[in-house]
Every structure is written in C-alpha cells, then in structure tokens.
Design an enzyme around this catalytic site. Structure first.
Site, PDB file in Angstrom:
ATOM      1  CB  SER A 238      24.970 100.972  41.099  1.00 13.37           C
ATOM      2  OG  SER A 238      25.304 102.262  40.637  1.00 13.37           O
ATOM      3  CE  LYS A 239      18.426 102.296  45.658  1.00 16.45           C
ATOM      4  NZ  LYS A 239      18.514 102.525  47.079  1.00 16.45           N
TER       5      LYS A 239
END
Ligand code: GLU
Length: 468
Positions: A238-239
C-alpha cells in the site's frame, strides 16, 4: 480457440503496482497467443469513480506501453444492456425482486451473528410472485441451492465452493442500478472474454459470477487469480510502503521497461532468468508458471533492474525518457548544450535512476549558482587558481576540442607543475561542474563545450582569488 483477456480497473484511484501487474499478465497472455486484450473501465460506482482516475489509468497504461486492441470501454455506457439482462434473469426465473427493508436485513444479520452463523440473506422474497409496484425493491440473483461450483483456476488449481455457501446476491439496487458482479458478468460475456486474469481478492466473487453466467447460458471463461503483492513488512502493498502508483515510478526516474520487467517477475518466473526483453516475456510467459503464494515487492531489486536497463538500453531511448526529466528541472536539452544521447552515454554507469541522471547533468546545460561547499573547500586551495589559470591558457590554444586533446593538456600540465593528476583534474572539475562528481574529466569537458569551459574557469579563478 482465439483468446481474449481484459483488464478491468475501477477508476477510483491511480494505476497502482498491483493493477499494473494484472494488466501486464493479461496483456502478455493475449499477446503470447495472438489474442485480443481489452481495456474496460469499471466506472459504475458513480460516487467513487473520477475522470482524473480514468486519465491516470490511461496514462499509466500508455507509459508502460500496454496497448489494448479494444476499448477503453466504459461500463457506464452499458446501463441499458445491464437492465436488459436483469429483466431477462427475472423473466426466466433466475432473479427476483426483494422487498426486505434495511432494518429487516440488519435484524437478520444480528440474529445470525448471535447464533454464530455466517450472515447471509435468508431467501425470504425468493418465492414471491408478482411485482409490488409501490415499493422499492432490489433484484437478487436466485443462486442455486444445491451442488457446488468448481473454479478450475489456472493459477490456484481447483477451488470448490458449495452453493449453500452463496446467498442470493443483489444484482440491481433499489434505484435499478446494476451491481459489480452483474456488470462484470455481462461485459465478460458480451466481450467474449476467454480468460479472466485478476487479483485473488476477487476469488469470492468468482463462483457467484459463474452461476450468473450459467443462468445466462454463456460459456464460462477460464479464471486465473493472481496472488497478492506484499510490502517488505509482509502486509499488503500500500501507499505507506512508498511508491505504488505507476506514474510515481516514472517521476522517480524509472524506465517503463524496467518496471515491466520487475512486475513480470512478481509472481512469475522462468528458470532463474531475471532480465527479459518484452519479446522474451511474450514468448515465455505462461499462467502455469505463476506462483500460488504472494510475492513481496522489493524496491532494491527494482532499482538494480532499472540501472541494468539504463546501462544496457539504446542510449537514444534512454535519452528520450531523460529529456522529460530534464524538462521537469526546467531544462530544454534541445535548445542549448550537448546532445542528450552523449550525456546518457557519459552518465549511465553512475546513475541508477533517470532523476539521478538528470540532476547530475544540469551543469551541462545551465550555469550553476554556487559551488558544492565541501568540494570547493577541498579543491579551491591556495595555488589552485594558478593551476586553473594555466589550464585556461592551454585550453585557449586547443583547436580541436576533443577528449583526447583535452586529456593531453591536463596530463602535460600536471607533469609540468609536478602535480599528480588529481591536483589538476579535481579543481578543474569543481570549476566546470560545481561539484567534485562528474564523468571522466575529458568527457565532461567535451560535453560542456569550449565556450562554457573557458567561462567557468575564469569564474572559478575569480572566485578563488576573491576568497583569499
Ligand atoms: N473492477 C475490478 C477492480 O478494479 C476488477 C474486476 C475484474 O477484474 O473482474 O478490482
């Protein structure tokens, strides 16, 4: 049999690494088999879909070079068709109106939870006949109650799900709009998709989609569910693991081929080969060789690959990408200065990313405002002004501004002054580049050119003399 694959992103964000890998595997599979690759934008969630995300996805696909034979199709353009299919399912008895209110469903859920049962719709409206015109209703698919659905997954093998595990899925909301599982099914059927290649987060949807397809008498596609991509800490990528948007990799100085090469190896292998040309990927790729378990995103390996691609690709190709990065730094390499292809050749061994290369190449095109403090302190010492002045005189006399002649001037001067080469070359480097880091000095000087070299030498001499 001709093969058709599709990539079907929902435009609710940028094109991320996971999506890009799904797109790549679908693209490769189609290309390998001389089939068709379709891009379908699944934009039916009107609240979460944005034009900006559509653009970001298209931009990502184009930057990666994943071309599609059909599309982009937009699901929002197919609403009439979805309605038609929903009606068809109702008429043939495979779907029904459900009038259960939110409260009722909530109560059902609470009861089931209290009894430690899996929350599922109990089929209350399943056998209702006739339409209660006055009340808002959703439409549910009448899932078979008996038997099993077997997904003959090309990656994961057989997955068997009992129909009694599947409740009657909502295929149209109260306002008549179709839900995800219905739209995917209709489009996969209409577009004659033969291979659905997608992330394994969709595995729970697959038996439901297969049941709807069967009810529609459609031929079932083959399914291949790709394992997840994890970050270095083992959590889903994820980010917070850093760059996950494809375009961020462009911004960070990666070549698209390097990212593609990295992505193809995320969950797929061919012996122990690490570097693949696109043609090799197409030739060797097969779903049989896709890993069953999740793979971990490794930034360092991607960086290594990027460096390999920077070093070994056609310098003209690298230069085209580098040009964009120079532009980001406000430099138009075509306007003034050396040929960018020569800059690539000079810098490629020492730059792992195009951002590094661009930043390290600014002085070829633009004057710098100040000298790197450490480099100046170390190299602009007492007497270095005279060395630079002597070089200035000698350079003035050079008629053929070639690496060879310049190298000779430096060697001769060092010898004449009884200095080692570094004592001449380093102050010179700082004078013309502003820092102590550059390619070989003769190459550096040819790239900077005669005029700029002489002017920068004068400037450095003055700078040293003024600080005395
Ligand atoms: N639109 C779905 C998504 O973005 C993919 C659907 C599919 O591949 O079947 O996750």
């Amino acid at each position: 049999m001709s093969i058709t694959t599709r990539f079907a992103p929902s435009p609710t964000g940028y094109l991320h690494v996971g999506g890009a890998r799904t797109a790549l595997f679908s693209w490769l599979y189609a290309r390998k088999h001389g089939g068709k690759f379709i891009l379908r934008i699944e934009d039916t969630d009107l609240e979460r879909s944005t034009q900006e995300s559509v653009n970001a996805i298209l931009e990502g696909m184009s930057w990666l070079g994943l071309d599609y034979d059909e599309g982009p199709y937009y699901q929002t353009h197919h609403f009439d068709r979805y309605k038609e299919i929903i009606q068809q399912l109702i008429v043939q008895g495979d779907a029904y109106y459900c009038y259960c209110s939110k409260d009722e469903l909530e109560q059902l859920r609470t009861e089931q939870m209290a009894n430690k049962e899996k929350p599922r719709y109990n089929g209350k409206c399943r056998e209702l006949t006739g339409l209660d015109e006055g009340r808002e209703a959703v439409v549910r698919f009448k899932n078979p109650v008996d038997g099993v659905v077997t997904i003959d997954d090309l990656v994961k093998g057989d997955i068997v799900v009992a129909n009694k595990e599947l409740d009657d899925l909502i295929i149209a909301r109260g306002d008549g709009s179709p839900t995800y599982n219905l739209t995917v099914v209709v489009d996969d059927m209409d577009m004659k998709v033969t291979h659905v290649i997608r992330g394994d987060d969709h595995i729970n949807n697959t038996p439901r989609q297969m049941n709807i397809l069967k009810a529609l008498g459609a031929e079932l596609p083959k399914y291949a569910h790709l394992p997840m991509i994890l970050g270095s800490d083992g959590a889903r990528l994820s980010k917070r693991h850093g760059a996950v948007s494809v375009m961020q990799f462009r911004d960070d100085g990666y070549l698209p081929e390097a990212l593609l090469n990295y992505l193809v190896r995320l969950g797929w292998s061919h012996g122990d080969q690490e570097i693949f040309t696109l043609d090799e990927m197409v030739e060797y790729f097969d779903l049989d060789d896709v890993n069953v378990s999740a793979s971990t995103f490794n930034m360092e390996k991607l960086l290594w690959l990027n460096h390999q691609y920077i070093m070994n690709s056609d310098p003209a190709h690298v230069a085209r990408h580098l040009s964009w990065h120079m532009g980001q730094l406000g430099i138009d390499p075509a306007a003034d200065g050396p040929d960018l292809v020569d800059v690539v050749k000079a810098q490629r061994e020492r730059s792992k990313t195009l951002v590094e290369m661009a930043v390290a190449s600014v002085y070829f095109y633009k004057e710098f405002d100040s000298y790197d403090e450490k480099a100046a302190k170390k190299n602009f010492t007492v007497g270095s002004d005279d060395v630079l002045a002597a070089l200035h005189v000698k350079f003035l006399l050079v008629t053929n501004w070639s690496g060879e002649s310049l190298h000779q001037v430096i060697v001769d001067l060092a010898e004449m002054l009884g200095l080692n080469l570094g004592k001449v070359a380093q102050p010179l480097r700082v004078a013309v580049c502003g820092s102590a880091v550059s390619p070989a000095i003769d190459i550096t000087l040819t790239l900077i050119g005669r005029e700029k070299t002489l002017a920068r030498l004068e400037k450095a001499i003055n700078h040293i003399r003024n600080q005395k």
